[in-house]
Motif scaffolding. Structure first.
Motif, PDB file in Angstrom:
ATOM      1  N   ILE A 151     -35.737  -3.592  35.064  1.00 20.68           N
ATOM      2  CA  ILE A 151     -36.391  -2.288  34.975  1.00 20.68           C
ATOM      3  C   ILE A 151     -35.662  -1.280  35.844  1.00 20.68           C
ATOM      4  N   VAL A 152     -35.246  -1.713  37.029  1.00 22.28           N
ATOM      5  CA  VAL A 152     -34.452  -0.836  37.907  1.00 22.28           C
ATOM      6  C   VAL A 152     -33.167  -0.425  37.202  1.00 22.28           C
ATOM      7  N   LEU A 153     -32.565  -1.368  36.473  1.00 21.78           N
ATOM      8  CA  LEU A 153     -31.350  -1.072  35.705  1.00 21.78           C
ATOM      9  C   LEU A 153     -31.610   0.017  34.664  1.00 21.78           C
ATOM     10  N   SER A 154     -32.734  -0.078  33.980  1.00 20.20           N
ATOM     11  CA  SER A 154     -33.059   0.919  32.951  1.00 20.20           C
ATOM     12  C   SER A 154     -33.293   2.290  33.576  1.00 20.20           C
ATOM     13  N   VAL A 155     -33.896   2.313  34.762  1.00 19.85           N
ATOM     14  CA  VAL A 155     -34.131   3.578  35.461  1.00 19.85           C
ATOM     15  C   VAL A 155     -32.802   4.228  35.841  1.00 19.85           C
ATOM     16  N   ALA A 156     -31.821   3.390  36.153  1.00 14.26           N
ATOM     17  CA  ALA A 156     -30.497   3.891  36.524  1.00 14.26           C
ATOM     18  C   ALA A 156     -29.688   4.339  35.311  1.00 14.26           C
ATOM     19  N   GLY A 157     -30.246   4.158  34.119  1.00 14.74           N
ATOM     20  CA  GLY A 157     -29.554   4.598  32.915  1.00 14.74           C
ATOM     21  C   GLY A 157     -28.956   3.489  32.084  1.00 14.74           C
ATOM     22  N   GLY A 158     -29.146   2.238  32.510  1.00 10.87           N
ATOM     23  CA  GLY A 158     -28.598   1.121  31.753  1.00 10.87           C
ATOM     24  C   GLY A 158     -29.515   0.711  30.614  1.00 10.87           C
ATOM     25  N   LEU A 159     -28.983  -0.135  29.748  1.00 11.33           N
ATOM     26  CA  LEU A 159     -29.755  -0.661  28.626  1.00 11.33           C
ATOM     27  C   LEU A 159     -29.580  -2.167  28.607  1.00 11.33           C
ATOM     28  N   PHE A 160     -30.698  -2.898  28.658  1.00 14.38           N
ATOM     29  CA  PHE A 160     -30.617  -4.357  28.726  1.00 14.38           C
ATOM     30  C   PHE A 160     -31.150  -5.004  27.463  1.00 14.38           C
ATOM     31  N   VAL A 161     -30.412  -6.010  26.975  1.00 15.21           N
ATOM     32  CA  VAL A 161     -30.892  -6.889  25.909  1.00 15.21           C
ATOM     33  C   VAL A 161     -30.547  -8.312  26.327  1.00 15.21           C
ATOM     34  N   PRO A 162     -31.325  -9.308  25.895  1.00 14.93           N
ATOM     35  CA  PRO A 162     -31.070 -10.695  26.292  1.00 14.93           C
ATOM     36  C   PRO A 162     -29.711 -11.191  25.817  1.00 14.93           C
ATOM     37  N   ALA A 163     -29.199 -12.190  26.528  1.00 18.35           N
ATOM     38  CA  ALA A 163     -27.918 -12.786  26.141  1.00 18.35           C
ATOM     39  C   ALA A 163     -27.998 -13.377  24.742  1.00 18.35           C
ATOM     40  N   SER A 164     -29.172 -13.860  24.358  1.00 12.57           N
ATOM     41  CA  SER A 164     -29.337 -14.446  23.023  1.00 12.57           C
ATOM     42  C   SER A 164     -29.005 -13.429  21.933  1.00 12.57           C
ATOM     43  N   ALA A 165     -29.260 -12.145  22.223  1.00 15.23           N
ATOM     44  CA  ALA A 165     -28.961 -11.102  21.249  1.00 15.23           C
ATOM     45  C   ALA A 165     -27.454 -10.954  21.060  1.00 15.23           C
ATOM     46  N   LEU A 166     -26.701 -11.114  22.149  1.00 21.88           N
ATOM     47  CA  LEU A 166     -25.244 -11.013  22.053  1.00 21.88           C
ATOM     48  C   LEU A 166     -24.677 -12.186  21.260  1.00 21.88           C
ATOM     49  N   PHE A 167     -25.234 -13.376  21.477  1.00 25.56           N
ATOM     50  CA  PHE A 167     -24.779 -14.541  20.720  1.00 25.56           C
ATOM     51  C   PHE A 167     -25.087 -14.367  19.232  1.00 25.56           C
ATOM     52  N   ALA A 168     -26.275 -13.817  18.942  1.00 23.29           N
ATOM     53  CA  ALA A 168     -26.656 -13.588  17.553  1.00 23.29           C
ATOM     54  C   ALA A 168     -25.739 -12.553  16.912  1.00 23.29           C
ATOM     55  N   MET A 169     -25.379 -11.528  17.684  1.00 20.83           N
ATOM     56  CA  MET A 169     -24.479 -10.494  17.173  1.00 20.83           C
ATOM     57  C   MET A 169     -23.107 -11.076  16.863  1.00 20.83           C
ATOM     58  N   ARG A 170     -22.623 -11.952  17.749  1.00 18.25           N
ATOM     59  CA  ARG A 170     -21.324 -12.589  17.515  1.00 18.25           C
ATOM     60  C   ARG A 170     -21.358 -13.425  16.248  1.00 18.25           C
ATOM     61  N   HIS A 171     -22.469 -14.135  16.046  1.00 10.66           N
ATOM     62  CA  HIS A 171     -22.615 -14.959  14.839  1.00 10.66           C
ATOM     63  C   HIS A 171     -22.589 -14.084  13.583  1.00 10.66           C
ATOM     64  N   LEU A 172     -23.264 -12.933  13.653  1.00  6.35           N
ATOM     65  CA  LEU A 172     -23.283 -12.037  12.499  1.00  6.35           C
ATOM     66  C   LEU A 172     -21.891 -11.493  12.200  1.00  6.35           C
ATOM     67  N   LEU A 173     -21.164 -11.163  13.274  1.00  5.76           N
ATOM     68  CA  LEU A 173     -19.810 -10.641  13.088  1.00  5.76           C
ATOM     69  C   LEU A 173     -18.894 -11.693  12.468  1.00  5.76           C
ATOM     70  N   GLN A 174     -19.068 -12.929  12.933  1.00  5.96           N
ATOM     71  CA  GLN A 174     -18.259 -14.015  12.376  1.00  5.96           C
ATOM     72  C   GLN A 174     -18.612 -14.261  10.918  1.00  5.96           C
ATOM     73  N   SER A 175     -19.908 -14.189  10.606  1.00  3.43           N
ATOM     74  CA  SER A 175     -20.357 -14.389   9.224  1.00  3.43           C
ATOM     75  C   SER A 175     -19.836 -13.272   8.342  1.00  3.43           C
ATOM     76  N   SER A 176     -19.876 -12.052   8.884  1.00  2.00           N
ATOM     77  CA  SER A 176     -19.387 -10.901   8.124  1.00  2.00           C
ATOM     78  C   SER A 176     -17.904 -11.033   7.839  1.00  2.00           C
ATOM     79  N   SER A 177     -17.165 -11.534   8.854  1.00  2.00           N
ATOM     80  CA  SER A 177     -15.731 -11.710   8.686  1.00  2.00           C
ATOM     81  C   SER A 177     -15.424 -12.735   7.611  1.00  2.00           C
ATOM     82  N   SER A 178     -16.213 -13.817   7.581  1.00  4.47           N
ATOM     83  CA  SER A 178     -15.952 -14.877   6.604  1.00  4.47           C
ATOM     84  C   SER A 178     -16.311 -14.431   5.200  1.00  4.47           C
ATOM     85  N   THR A 179     -17.360 -13.598   5.061  1.00  5.54           N
ATOM     86  CA  THR A 179     -17.723 -13.142   3.727  1.00  5.54           C
ATOM     87  C   THR A 179     -16.767 -12.078   3.235  1.00  5.54           C
TER      88      THR A 179
END
Length: 255
Positions: A151-179
């Motif tokens: 929350i302190v990070l968000s007050v400072a102007g940052g944006l936080f999402v869980p690490a699981s979201a980054l892994f999911a994004m990588r999977h989507l990018l890899q899937s997109s590349s293969s298709t």
């Protein structure tokens, strides 16, 4: 007004917890200049969360209410808002009531970060929360200490999402590349580039120029492609390639 004293483990100081009409505000003796507003319709949940968070920060006055309307009726009693933590619990972000609440809060408090606390860390829910205007998404699996830090990070102007979201994004990018290259298992990378050019009707000389190859090399690639698809001429190879791409894309859509 009932008053309950709770002890802060780290500083061994007393933090007054004031409860009135089901609303709670936790403050430290050295009055903070800003407040963190916790919104949660579940009274017990918001009181417990507020009490725990107050024991881990002296940066905010922790204020907990069931709705933004309830807070507005008492807003003059607390320091200016620094952040809003909306605890949706097990509800989905795309639930109409939840999504409208996020949009409304983000719009009304444009300069105050709205952070979502939720049981789910589903990638789709996280993306939607950010799309609705939230400045962060905290899964309920984190510790109170980490929650406060985020929350302190968000007050400072940052944006936080869980690490699981980054892994999911990588999977989507890899899937997109293969298709994007459905016939990668049939042709080499260079042959795939030639195939794409053939399907667009380009002549060997143009293909050679665009791929920085000799025209004779392009002819070799075309012959090898023809052998793989069992075509006897250039027209037939283009026809068969289009059929192969169509079948491959249809098959990937069926999965």
């Amino acid at each position: 007004m009932n008053s309950i004293n709770i002890n802060h483990r780290q500083e061994n100081t007393s933090i007054p917890l004031e409860i009135e009409n089901g609303l709670a505000a936790l403050t430290r003796p050295s009055t903070p200049k800003h407040s963190l507003l916790i919104l949660d319709k579940r009274e017990l949940d918001r009181h417990c969360l507020a009490q725990c968070m107050a024991g881990h920060t002296d940066e905010f006055a922790i204020v907990a209410f069931g709705s933004i309307e309830e807070w507005k009726q008492k807003r003059e009693e607390y320091p200016p808002l620094s952040a809003i933590l909306l605890n949706v619990g097990g509800k989905m972000v795309d639930d109409p009531a939840v999504s409208e609440q996020i949009k409304s809060l983000s719009s009304e408090f444009a300069s105050t970060p709205v952070v979502i606390l939720a049981d789910s860390d589903d990638f789709g829910q996280i993306v939607k929360a950010i799309d609705y205007g939230a400045k962060g998404y905290i899964p309920a699996t984190v510790s109170i200490k980490v929650c406060v830090e985020l929350i302190v990070l968000s007050v400072a102007g940052g944006l936080f999402v869980p690490a699981s979201a980054l892994f999911a994004m990588r999977h989507l990018l890899q899937s997109s590349s293969s298709t994007a290259h459905p016939l990668a298992g049939i042709f080499t990378d260079r042959q795939a580039e030639v195939v794409a050019a053939l399907r667009r009707g380009k002549a060997n000389k143009i293909i050679a120029y665009e791929l920085n190859l000799r025209e004779s090399t392009v002819k070799v690639h075309v012959r090898n492609i023809m052998k793989k698809v069992k075509a006897t001429n250039r027209t037939e190879v283009v026809f068969k390639l289009n059929d192969l791409f169509s079948d491959s894309l249809a098959g990937s859509g069926a999965n």
